[in-house]
Each structure stands twice: as structure tokens, then as C-alpha cells.
Design an enzyme around this catalytic site. Sequence first.
Site, mmCIF file in Angstrom:
data_model
loop_
_atom_site.group_PDB
_atom_site.id
_atom_site.type_symbol
_atom_site.label_atom_id
_atom_site.label_comp_id
_atom_site.label_asym_id
_atom_site.label_seq_id
_atom_site.Cartn_x
_atom_site.Cartn_y
_atom_site.Cartn_z
ATOM 1 C CD GLU A 26 -9.281 -2.035 -1.191
ATOM 2 O OE1 GLU A 26 -10.078 -2.153 -0.242
ATOM 3 O OE2 GLU A 26 -8.448 -2.905 -1.479
ATOM 4 C CG ASP A 74 -1.782 -1.237 1.323
ATOM 5 O OD1 ASP A 74 -2.198 -1.758 0.284
ATOM 6 O OD2 ASP A 74 -2.010 -1.701 2.458
#
Length: 510
Positions: free
Chosen positions: A171, A11
Site C-alpha cells: 500500500e 502517513d
Amino acid sequence: MNPILSGFYPDPSICRVDDTFYMVTSTFEYFPSVPIFKSKNLINWTQIGHCVTDENYLKLSNSKISGGIFAPTIRYHNGTFYMITTDVSGIGNFFVTATDPAGPWSKPIKVDFKGIDPSLYFEGDNVYCNTTGRDTNNNQGIIMARIDIKTGECLEDKKFLWTGTGGVYPEGAHIYKHGDKYYLLVAEGGTSMGHMETIACSDNIYGPYESNPANPILTHRNFIGQIQGTGHMDIVQAADGNFFAVFLGFRLTESYFHHLGRETFIAPVTWKENEFPIINDNQPIATSIDTSKFPGLPMPVEKSFVDDFSDDKLNFRYNFLRKSSTVRYELNHGLTLYGNGVSIDEISTPAWIGFRQTEFNIEAFFHIKAEMKHTDFCGVTIFYNSTRHFDLCVNNNAVCIKKRFDDIRETTFKQFLDDPDANVQAQAKDLVLYIKADELTYYFGFGDTEQSASENIVATGLTRHLATEAAKITFTGVYLAMFVNGEPESKMTVKEIKYNALNQPTNAQN
């Protein structure tokens, strides 16, 4: 040179200040939280600290496996760095600030948003926050509102922006302005083999957003190769105007499992004003990178290390499970770790200090002295989580190998130290514990010296037993960790660690 951060560094988010780039990644239940790195050339990265170092700000002690700190975003505005993320086990969405990215960072400021994977966009006097959310028909997507950057309070009703292209779990969204248009970048498909990155644009930050006809702009879902799961992207512009994307991916073993975790990769971006960006010339992501447009020349970096714990603080590479306050350790030309009554099988905070496995082919020597009481034991664990790990253990009179797979616990090897064939002097309790790994197998040995330990392989374990695919829904990767399972009177002193990355191409991570 890909991945640029190898091992469990998922991420990624990136920003640039002058000629220096800064990047953060998620940490889930590990502490300190959110490592921050800097680089001049986007290839060589040096960790300069963590964004959250006070465990009292979080509730990681309540964190389940793969709970805790989810995806972060880092941004810079008017002399201040902002890192925003989600503590899914505690306070939810929050951000911290710093004028020096090496710290100190502020106390968390809670943001009036639900959902995960928050991001910030600054424009003039306005600050916009977006996260995951749902529209009036309960469709998943991205929501946004202006916030007060001093308090985290929403200044308007939240606006639903886009559902994505239909992939599950939209997301990790970021907003950019390039030319006259706003661009909404979204990860879809779930962080596995179907992962992808999509993008939409609008003349207004509130939308409506129109999907890129060429979506997805990044995916390996139909690509046969070792690198898979690419997505969760952030884009940065270098000082010379060139664009680059950082994103996560994972490397499969020959058996189509991955255990190192999701890692950080990079690719060049072609992005003309008022057009959609093109990632890596629409070619699959490879380990090799054409660095001709990168800012500066990459330098070779040795990924191996030796640590004799002569410093008065732990190196940034080390983590604890959930918090550090209940882990007693001392640094004095060696690391002495004491038991705290918590087992590494528990979803809690055992006496455990670990570092990420960064490559498939590694070996590690741990020079230890074990002083155990009663039935306590210590050693080195190859640790995916509390339900899946291999342990090379030492107690008062024996060395053994313990394996944990969900509800299965087994001891696959045991040798008493007073055995004449044990290859070690029982009275010394000074041992070298040895771990070696390739793509498919871990090897365990011990002895009086590094040579005797590496030649005395007593057990093996399959890497796929510690893989994400075997561990249900999890987001982390393998650590090599020192541990003590026992009471406070039991202790292990680690005099030195030698970690060698074997037969690896030159990479660029400090």
C-alpha cells in the site's frame, strides 16, 4: 530532531515548490481533516491549515474508530496543489485542489478507483493515479491508470503494476521518474513492527517492474530500539539536488507499547540516476539527524504552549471527533464548551475538543469553571478512542477519575468539593485540572492553583492501557481533550491551557 512531527501524524506525503516544502498527514475520524504544514529546511514545520474543512464533503459522522480519512498524497503541478486521499467511511477516493496551500481548497472530486492510499503522478499532459488493488489471481498489489484530472474519470483500463516483495498489505505507493527509469515505492508488512518500504523500477511506467535486490530499503523489523514500524514513505528533492524521505514510525515505551501514535520521521536519501535510492546510508533511523545536507539550518522550537483562547478562531492544533457542527462552543477570552447529549463513550460526535499528546513526558494545566446540571459532568480526558480513555471529571459537587477499557468502566477516585480535605473551595467551581505523564504512567491532580493541583495527585493510570497494542486494530494516538458529558444547559469554560513538554530535546515543530 526526529520525529519532525511528533504525536499522531502518520502517513506523511511531501512536495516542494521553489524553496518551500509542503507536507500532509492522515487524520482518520478527526476533523478538520488532513493537516498541511510548510517548511524551508525540512526540520522546522509550521501548520498552515487543513485540506478538508467542510464536514459536508465527508461522511465522518458514519466513521467507526480509525475509519474516515486514510493516507493522503500531496503534489504540485502547473500552479496547483493536489491532495488525494480516501474517505473509507464515505465517498472513497477523491482529491481537492488549491492555488494557495493555506486554502481555500476545492470541493472533493471523486476518483474512479477503489482501494486505498491513492497517489498522483504527472508527466506531460498525462496524469496517473495509483491505489491498492488485486491482480487476476487475487494477489494484493498496486494498480494504476491515467485519469482526467478535471473529473477524476479513468481514461483507460486499470493496469496491475506490482505485488511487492511478499509482505502483507502492499500500500501507500508512489511513482517517481529519476534518470530514464520509473520507480514504484511501496509500503509492505502492515503498519506495525514488521513494517517496511520496498521499491521496484521499470523502463516503462506500466511495467514490468523489477524488484530492488536490496529490498527492503527501510525497515526496523530486525532492529532493537525505541523507534519501530518505519515505512509508508514519500521522497522529495530539494532545490540543490539532494533527496530526502519522510515516513512514519512510532516510539515504544520501556514496556514495548506505543500510545502517542505513528509519527513523522525524516532521513537523507542517496539516489543516483537509474539506480535504486539508499535511505539514511542504510543505517537505522535515530532521533538525531545529520543536517549538513539539509536546506538551511534548523531552528529551536518550543513545543510547549499557553492558550488563553483570546483569538476568534481555534488554533490549528485542535480537532473535533468526526465533525464540528453539533459541538457548540464559544471563544471569548476563554473556551466555553456546552453539552450536546452525546457521551465520549459513544462512536459519535460528543462535546469534545482536543489536541495531540506530542511527547511521553508532559504536564498540562487546565484552568476551568464548571457549571453542570443534574448528574452531568465535564473535564479533561486522556483519549485514545471511545473505548479507551482516562477522564478527570468534575460535576456539581465532586471530582472523580473515570477509566474506560473496552467493556470495563470504573471510577477509581471520587472526592466531594465540600470536603475540607478537597483542596478547593466548593462554591467557586473554579478549578485547575492537572495532567502529568511519563513513558509509563499518567498522573491526575486538581486544586485551586497550579501549585496545589500539581501537588495533589489523586490517581494514576498506565499508558499501556491507551496503547495501540491494547486497542486492537487502530491507527491513531492519544489526545488531551476538553469535554462535557451532559445536556446543552451544562457548560465548561476553559480559561487557559498550559502545556509543557518536559525534558525534551530541542525539536522543530510549530
